[in-house]
Design an enzyme around this catalytic site. Structure first.
Site, short mmCIF file in Angstrom:
data_model
loop_
_atom_site.label_atom_id
_atom_site.label_comp_id
_atom_site.label_asym_id
_atom_site.label_seq_id
_atom_site.Cartn_x
_atom_site.Cartn_y
_atom_site.Cartn_z
N CYS A 149 81.64 -32.17 -22.38
CA CYS A 149 82.78 -31.42 -22.93
C CYS A 149 82.83 -29.99 -22.40
CB CYS A 149 82.66 -31.35 -24.44
SG CYS A 149 82.49 -32.93 -25.24
N ARG A 199 82.70 -31.35 -14.77
CA ARG A 199 81.62 -31.70 -15.69
C ARG A 199 81.76 -33.12 -16.23
NH1 ARG A 199 79.24 -26.88 -17.74
NH2 ARG A 199 78.69 -27.99 -19.62
N TRP A 248 84.32 -35.34 -23.75
CA TRP A 248 83.56 -36.47 -23.22
C TRP A 248 83.09 -37.23 -24.45
CZ3 TRP A 248 78.25 -38.07 -22.81
CH2 TRP A 248 77.98 -38.92 -21.72
N ASN A 268 81.80 -28.57 -28.68
CA ASN A 268 80.88 -29.31 -27.83
C ASN A 268 79.60 -29.53 -28.62
OD1 ASN A 268 82.71 -28.87 -25.82
ND2 ASN A 268 81.44 -27.48 -24.62
N GLY A 269 79.00 -30.70 -28.48
CA GLY A 269 77.75 -30.97 -29.20
C GLY A 269 77.93 -32.11 -30.17
N GLU A 290 65.06 -40.48 -5.11
CA GLU A 290 66.29 -39.70 -5.06
C GLU A 290 67.37 -40.44 -4.26
OE1 GLU A 290 67.58 -37.49 -6.62
OE2 GLU A 290 69.07 -36.50 -5.37
N LYS A 332 70.97 -41.42 -5.82
CA LYS A 332 72.26 -41.00 -5.25
C LYS A 332 73.15 -42.22 -5.03
CE LYS A 332 72.37 -37.65 -5.98
NZ LYS A 332 71.28 -36.90 -6.51
N GLU A 348 74.39 -43.83 -8.43
CA GLU A 348 75.30 -43.07 -9.30
C GLU A 348 76.68 -42.87 -8.69
OE1 GLU A 348 73.88 -39.18 -10.42
OE2 GLU A 348 73.13 -38.79 -8.42
N HIS A 402 53.26 -56.04 -5.35
CA HIS A 402 52.81 -56.31 -6.72
C HIS A 402 53.98 -56.74 -7.60
CE1 HIS A 402 48.81 -54.91 -5.79
NE2 HIS A 402 49.33 -53.81 -5.26
N LYS A 411 78.38 -33.72 -15.44
CA LYS A 411 77.59 -32.83 -14.59
C LYS A 411 76.41 -32.24 -15.33
CE LYS A 411 76.40 -30.52 -11.00
NZ LYS A 411 75.57 -31.28 -10.04
C1 F6R Z 1 71.78 -36.73 -10.30
C2 F6R Z 1 72.03 -35.68 -11.24
C3 F6R Z 1 71.31 -35.70 -12.54
C4 F6R Z 1 70.77 -34.29 -12.83
C5 F6R Z 1 70.16 -34.24 -14.23
C6 F6R Z 1 69.57 -32.89 -14.54
O1 F6R Z 1 72.50 -36.56 -9.12
O2 F6R Z 1 72.79 -34.79 -10.97
O3 F6R Z 1 70.30 -36.64 -12.54
O4 F6R Z 1 69.84 -33.97 -11.85
O5 F6R Z 1 71.13 -34.57 -15.18
O6 F6R Z 1 70.54 -31.88 -14.47
P1 F6R Z 1 70.13 -30.37 -14.37
O7 F6R Z 1 69.44 -30.17 -13.07
O8 F6R Z 1 71.41 -29.61 -14.48
O9 F6R Z 1 69.20 -30.09 -15.52
#
Ligand code: F6R
Length: 606
Positions: free
Chosen positions: A2, A27, A72, A98-99, A481, A485, A488, A504, A601
């Site tokens: 949000c 976001r 959101w 928000n929250g 990672e 990527k 997601e 294993h 985000k």
């Molecule tokens: C993956 C991604 C998330 C963030 C995670 C932590 O591409 O963006 O996995 O890395 O939500 O976010 P921050 O770094 O903002 O604490």
């Protein structure tokens, strides 16, 4: 997640709020709304995009005070009715939130008995009714908000409007960020500076438990017991241009392409060629204190956690201090043993991730010493930590993290160099790492130049239902990672495994339909990795190898060759082809690259 925007001034609030909400779109959200006061309270809210909201706002929606929101969904489906702002029955008070209000059901039941009629399924609507009840009696919006919030259990960032007090907005923060923006005879508030930078770069961050009233001619901040607090405005380094796509088709590609510069910024002024050490002014640790730590424990969520795994490896290799990384979201719930001779390091791009913040707070409560490796200056996690390293990577807008990941790994290399040179890392090895760090930006350019080649590979592999990512030791977090990527942003199922673990269990999945992306650096484990590739090929598996030399065609179908750096720093470079691979796979599959489904985000809820 949000987003909140608020405005008080002499201009029309609606266009400013809509512009601010657009800046918060990155976001992630499912509905949007705004409220302004012009004699009476007027609201518009829609399920869908901010552009849909803009189309629903009539031209004659005038008024110099207003609040806006992108939602959101947590309580109740995305819908026009559940969108914020929420208003009380008398349409006097409007609230954006928000929250999560944990005792919303209990409050809702009590308010219903008192005669309130609820129109939405949200937890947030209780706030409008609670505040409206008190504001009638006190004639002070501040007091009404404070009184209402005392009955609330949960997390919130809120902005509140009162039709009877058209010159002010009251905001409050508890676990969900609120930042004030100071303008010329106008004031702003938002949940993220992104919404403010077009109008002002002078900002004030609220602390948990703090409230503020903003008026056109200024603001004042206070606590829940009405004690005034003193705040120093900060100047934000970023301007509105940093939030544009800069001619790229997607923010994600822009942010991947920025990495030569962002890595250079993380390094700037921090590499000392005389003593082959790192200058990290924000650590707030004396050499004596640095020597006293016996362990390093790293916490973060998602990609931040995976970059922490690279960090742990760097600290162990360069400083020979035991180090490991753990998801902050797990750490905070397992009543962790906090040791006085362990240094804790929290990682966060946004500086807002609730699980990471809560883990830091738990550590601080138990007397732990916590450093933050954070991108967003002045963010909650940065402020909570005892010291730390800012990434200076600039705003990361695309939901998937890329440049913050590489900058975090670089920051860890600096931290590990610093620790190493306080311990037993020789000047020669210190010099080797300093020189390696300086080579990174140009080597990232070389990898980015392979964009077309990687795009072709992405198209070739994208139509598989699933992919395996493997790496050994330094290569394992890179594989994690890479899988993160891909899954997601392209929604292709991707699993990451240590290459050593393949036989294993997961080897059972390998076959022509499950290709493997193998991270194969030229290090002491090269032969072991090549043996694993042989095992995959023997089961009919297809292999895309990412490494430092062209692959033997008997062991890999395809190969991306990246420039070699110092072995300890290689994971940083090996990550970049995987970012491009995921990006081009997502484009090939026509995904919403910058706003993948179900994701936000910064995850500011539990
Ligand atoms: C993956 C991604 C998330 C963030 C995670 C932590 O591409 O963006 O996995 O890395 O939500 O976010 P921050 O770094 O903002 O604490």
């Amino acid at each position: 997640m949000c987003g909140i925007v608020a405005y008080v001034g002499s201009k029309d609030a609606a266009p400013i709020l809509l512009e601010g909400l657009q800046r918060l779109e990155y976001r992630g959200y499912d509905s949007a709304g705004l409220a302004i006061v012009n004699k009476t309270l007027r609201t518009r809210k829609v399920k869908g995009r901010v552009a849909d909201l803009a189309a629903a706002v009539p031209a004659r929606f005038k008024g110099g005070v207003g609040i806006g929101h992108t939602r959101w969904a947590t309580h109740g489906v995305p819908s026009d009715v559940n969108a914020h702002p929420h208003v009380d029955g008398a349409e006097r008070v409007a609230v954006v939130h928000n929250g999560i209000i944990e005792n919303a059901d209990e409050l809702r039941a009590k308010l219903t008995v008192d005669g309130a009629t609820f129109t939405s399924e949200t937890d947030s609507e209780v706030l409008a009714h609670l505040i409206a009840r008190t504001v009638k009696d006190t004639d002070s919006l501040e007091e009404a908000v404070r009184t209402a919030l005392k009955r609330v259990v949960g997390t919130y960032g809120i902005a509140v409007l009162d039709a009877e007090r058209p010159g002010e907005v009251v905001v409050a923060r508890n676990g969900s960020p609120i930042v004030l923006g100071i303008g010329e005879k106008e004031m702003f508030a938002a949940s993220d500076v992104a919404a403010l930078v077009r109008y002002t770069r002078q900002v004030v961050h609220l602390e948990d438990g703090e409230l503020a009233t903003i008026k056109a001619d200024g603001f004042h901040t206070f606590t829940m017991d009405a004690t005034e607090t003193a705040k120093e405005p900060l100047t934000v380094d970023w301007d509105a241009g940093h939030y544009d796509t800069g001619g790229y088709e997607h923010y994600l590609l822009k942010e991947i392409s920025e990495q030569p510069e962002t890595v250079a910024r993380t390094l700037r002024g921090r590499v000392d060629d005389r003593f082959h050490i790192a200058h990290l002014g924000g650590l707030n640790l004396t050499p004596h204190e640095t020597r006293a730590f016996r362990r390093v424990k790293i916490i973060g969520c998602g990609s931040a956690y995976y970059s922490g795994q690279i960090g742990a490896q760097l600290v162990e290799e360069l400083a020979r201090i035991p180090a490991d990384a753990e998801p902050a979201s797990e750490f905070r719930y397992r009543n962790p043993v906090v040791e006085h001779d362990t240094l804790y390091v929290a990682i966060s791009q946004s500086g807002e991730t609730y699980d990471t913040l809560a883990a830091v707070q738990e550590l601080k409560r138990k007397g732990g010493r916590v450093l933050g490796i954070v991108n967003t200056v002045g963010s909650a996690i940065a402020r909570e930590c005892d010291g730390g390293i800012y990434l200076h990577a600039g705003p990361e807008v695309s939901v998937a993290s890329t440049k913050a990941f590489t900058s975090t790994a670089v920051a860890f290399a600096l931290l590990a160099l610093h620790f190493g040179r306080v311990h037993d890392l020789s000047p020669a090895d210190g010099r080797r790492i300093c020189e390696g760090l300086r080579r990174l930006p140009a080597q990232i350019e070389e990898i980015l130049a392979k964009d077309d080649e990687i795009a072709g590979l992405a198209r070739k592999y994208a139509d598989h239902a699933g992919m395996m990512f493997i790496g050994r030791v330094r290569g394992y977090p890179v594989a994690r990672e890479g899988a993160q990527k891909l899954k997601e942003i392209s929604y292709v199922h991707a699993e990451a495994y240590p290459a050593s673990e393949l036989k294993h269990g997961p080897l059972a999945l390998i076959g022509p339909d499950m290709p493997t992306v193998a991270i194969v650096p030229d290090d002491e484990l090269l032969d072991k990795n090549l043996t694993t590739l042989g095992e995959i090929r023997a089961r009919g598996g297809r292999v895309l190898m990412v490494g430092h030399r062209a692959a033997d065609p008997r062991l890999a179908d395809d190969c991306v060759v990246v420039p070699k750096n110092e072995t300890e720093l290689d994971p940083i470079l090996l990550t970049i082809p995987l970012q491009l691979l995921a990006y081009h796979a997502a484009v090939a599959l026509d995904r919403d690259v910058d706003k993948p489904r179900n994701l936000a985000k910064s995850v500011t809820v539990e």
